[in-house]
Design an enzyme around this catalytic site. Structure first.
Site, PDB file in Angstrom:
ATOM      1  NE  ARG A 101      -3.789   0.599   1.989  1.00 47.22           N
ATOM      2  CZ  ARG A 101      -5.378   0.631   2.323  1.00 47.22           C
ATOM      3  NH1 ARG A 101      -5.586   1.633   3.272  1.00 47.22           N
ATOM      4  NH2 ARG A 101      -6.197   0.104   1.776  1.00 47.22           N
ATOM      5  CG  HIS A 128      -8.315  -0.139  -3.402  1.00 47.95           C
ATOM      6  ND1 HIS A 128      -7.598  -1.254  -2.968  1.00 47.95           N
ATOM      7  CD2 HIS A 128      -8.897   0.282  -2.172  1.00 47.95           C
ATOM      8  CE1 HIS A 128      -7.739  -1.505  -1.406  1.00 47.95           C
ATOM      9  NE2 HIS A 128      -8.756  -0.520  -1.052  1.00 47.95           N
ATOM     10  CD  GLN A 131     -12.895  -1.963  -1.589  1.00 49.05           C
ATOM     11  OE1 GLN A 131     -12.120  -1.725  -0.419  1.00 49.05           O
ATOM     12  NE2 GLN A 131     -14.173  -2.380  -1.307  1.00 49.05           N
ATOM     13  CG  ASP A 221     -13.706   6.314  -1.884  1.00 49.59           C
ATOM     14  OD1 ASP A 221     -13.385   6.130  -0.644  1.00 49.59           O
ATOM     15  OD2 ASP A 221     -12.620   6.118  -2.584  1.00 49.59           O
ATOM     16  CB  CYS A 261     -14.163   1.275  -0.492  1.00 53.18           C
ATOM     17  SG  CYS A 261     -13.942   3.041  -0.558  1.00 53.18           S
ATOM     18  NE  ARG A 289     -10.723  -5.288  -0.032  1.00 54.52           N
ATOM     19  CZ  ARG A 289      -9.798  -4.382   0.601  1.00 54.52           C
ATOM     20  NH1 ARG A 289     -10.413  -3.350   0.926  1.00 54.52           N
ATOM     21  NH2 ARG A 289      -8.368  -4.649   0.299  1.00 54.52           N
TER      22      ARG A 289
HETATM   23  N1   CP Z   1     -11.367  -0.168   1.853  1.00 51.13           N
HETATM   24  C1   CP Z   1     -10.114  -0.098   2.562  1.00 51.13           C
HETATM   25  O1   CP Z   1      -9.248  -0.444   1.582  1.00 51.13           O
HETATM   26  O2   CP Z   1     -10.233  -0.189   3.670  1.00 51.13           O
HETATM   27  P1   CP Z   1      -8.490   0.162   4.467  1.00 51.13           P
HETATM   28  O3   CP Z   1      -7.988   1.502   4.012  1.00 51.13           O
HETATM   29  O4   CP Z   1      -9.438   0.396   5.879  1.00 51.13           O
HETATM   30  O5   CP Z   1      -7.779  -0.858   4.098  1.00 51.13           O
HETATM   31  N1  NVA Z   2      -9.859   6.579  -2.065  1.00 45.34           N
HETATM   32  C1  NVA Z   2      -9.736   6.239  -0.738  1.00 45.34           C
HETATM   33  C2  NVA Z   2      -9.918   4.882  -0.632  1.00 45.34           C
HETATM   34  C3  NVA Z   2      -9.696   4.331   0.776  1.00 45.34           C
HETATM   35  C4  NVA Z   2      -9.751   2.961   1.042  1.00 45.34           C
HETATM   36  C5  NVA Z   2      -8.244   6.632  -0.528  1.00 45.34           C
HETATM   37  O1  NVA Z   2      -7.320   6.162  -1.309  1.00 45.34           O
HETATM   38  O2  NVA Z   2      -7.787   7.151   0.574  1.00 45.34           O
END
Ligand code: CP
Ligand code: NVA
Length: 312
Positions: A101, A128, A131, A221, A261, A289
């Site tokens: 990440r 992502h 997701q 989101d 999400c 997930r």
């Molecule tokens: N939706 C998602 O990726 O959540 P987190 O940021 O908690 O991993």
């Molecule tokens: N678009 C958001 C998604 C979090 C799961 C971000 O990148 O912060």
């Protein structure tokens, strides 16, 4: 070596295969069965941003499959302490999968380039994919056949919506993005989708009626993604007209399902009334997930020649 940096790394039929494994593993899980298909396998999580769902669902998922997880935070010094080539080639000797990440998607491509270990994108500024795989699983559970259904994403042309647009193109789902034109998904990403999936049905619009009509699934989101905090005031103002509230939901199909999400900011991108309504699927969506990622890991292990999925 197989990676999942974006959903462009798999074909539509491979995506279906991942989902079939995920559904099968979920059925077993619901009967209390956790086949140790990945016994002895090690999954590392290399995270530069916070996470609840992605981190914990991967950790729980690999453990349920008989393997183990290790969380690697800042102290391992990725991109700071040594050259990426040394870093990933060393790490690749200890681990079987790395979920990453990060802020810049190019950092994920850089890790995958060395082909020493399977790299899975656990969220970047671009995409992502995990997701979107889990969201497809949830949509499949909510209707008999997702092909021909419509998902309307309300808000930002961001990592989540880009991955959803691609997932929809791969699955025969109509995709609409409703939001301010300045934050539509970039033409370059849509051109890549159209080149690979010429039948993709994707429309972006700032018009609420047009965006919402025919929606079977309404997805939103946050307006300010991780890393965009400096733009907070400007974004809150820009996206305000696109809050998912009961008035907006009345433009979708009756009983359209609500997806997010998570984490959600109630009363910003979505009202509590809508996200906590009986049509909201956010909790099982987050639960999926783990099941979807178990499907992904087992599928990757099969692709890498470690197991035969016929064994499930
Ligand atoms: N939706 C998602 O990726 O959540 P987190 O940021 O908690 O991993
Ligand atoms: N678009 C958001 C998604 C979090 C799961 C971000 O990148 O912060």
């Amino acid at each position: 070596m197989r990676h999942l940096t974006t959903l462009f790394d798999v074909t539509a039929s491979e995506l279906s295969e991942i989902l079939n494994i995920a559904h099968q593993l979920k059925r077993l899980w619901s009967k209390g069965k956790r086949p140790p298909l990945l016994a002895g396998r090690v999954l590392a999580l290399l995270f530069e941003k916070p996470s609840l769902r992605t981190r914990v669902s991967f950790e729980a998922g690999i453990i349920q499959l008989g393997g183990s997880a290790m969380f690697l935070g800042q102290e391992v010094g990725w991109q700071k302490r040594e050259k990426t080539s040394d870093f990933i080639q060393v790490l690749g000797q200890y681990t079987d999968f790395i979920v990453c990440r990060t802020f810049s998607h190019s950092s994920i491509d850089e890790l995958a380039k060395f082909n020493t270990v399977s790299i899975i994108n656990g969220l970047s500024d671009l995409a992502h994919p995990c997701q979107a795989i889990a969201d497809l699983m949830t949509m499949q559970e909510l209707c008999d056949n997702v092909a021909g259904k419509q998902l309307t994403f309300v808000g930002d042309g961001n990592n989540v919506s880009r991955s959803l647009a691609l997932m929809c193109a791969m699955s025969g789902i109509k995709f609409r993005l409703l939001g301010p034109e300045s934050h539509f998904i970039e033409k370059e990403w849509l051109d890549r989708i159209a080149a690979r999936y010429p039948k993709a049905d994707i429309v972006q619009t700032a018009d609420k009626k047009l965006g919402m009509q025919g929606a079977d699934f309404v997805y939103t989101d946050v307006w300010v993604s991780m890393g965009q905090e400096e733009e907070t005031q400007q974004r809150l103002k820009l996206f305000q007209p696109y809050q998912v509230n009961s008035a907006l939901m009345s433009l979708a199909r009756p009983n359209a399902k609500v997806l997010h999400c998570l984490p959600a900011h109630r009363e910003e991108e979505v009202t509590a009334e809508v996200i906590d309504s009986p049509n909201s699927a956010i909790i099982p969506q987050a639960g999926n997930r783990m099941h979807a990622q178990k499907g992904l890991l087992v599928w990757l292990a099969k692709e890498l020649g470690w197991i035969d999925t016929a064994d499930i």
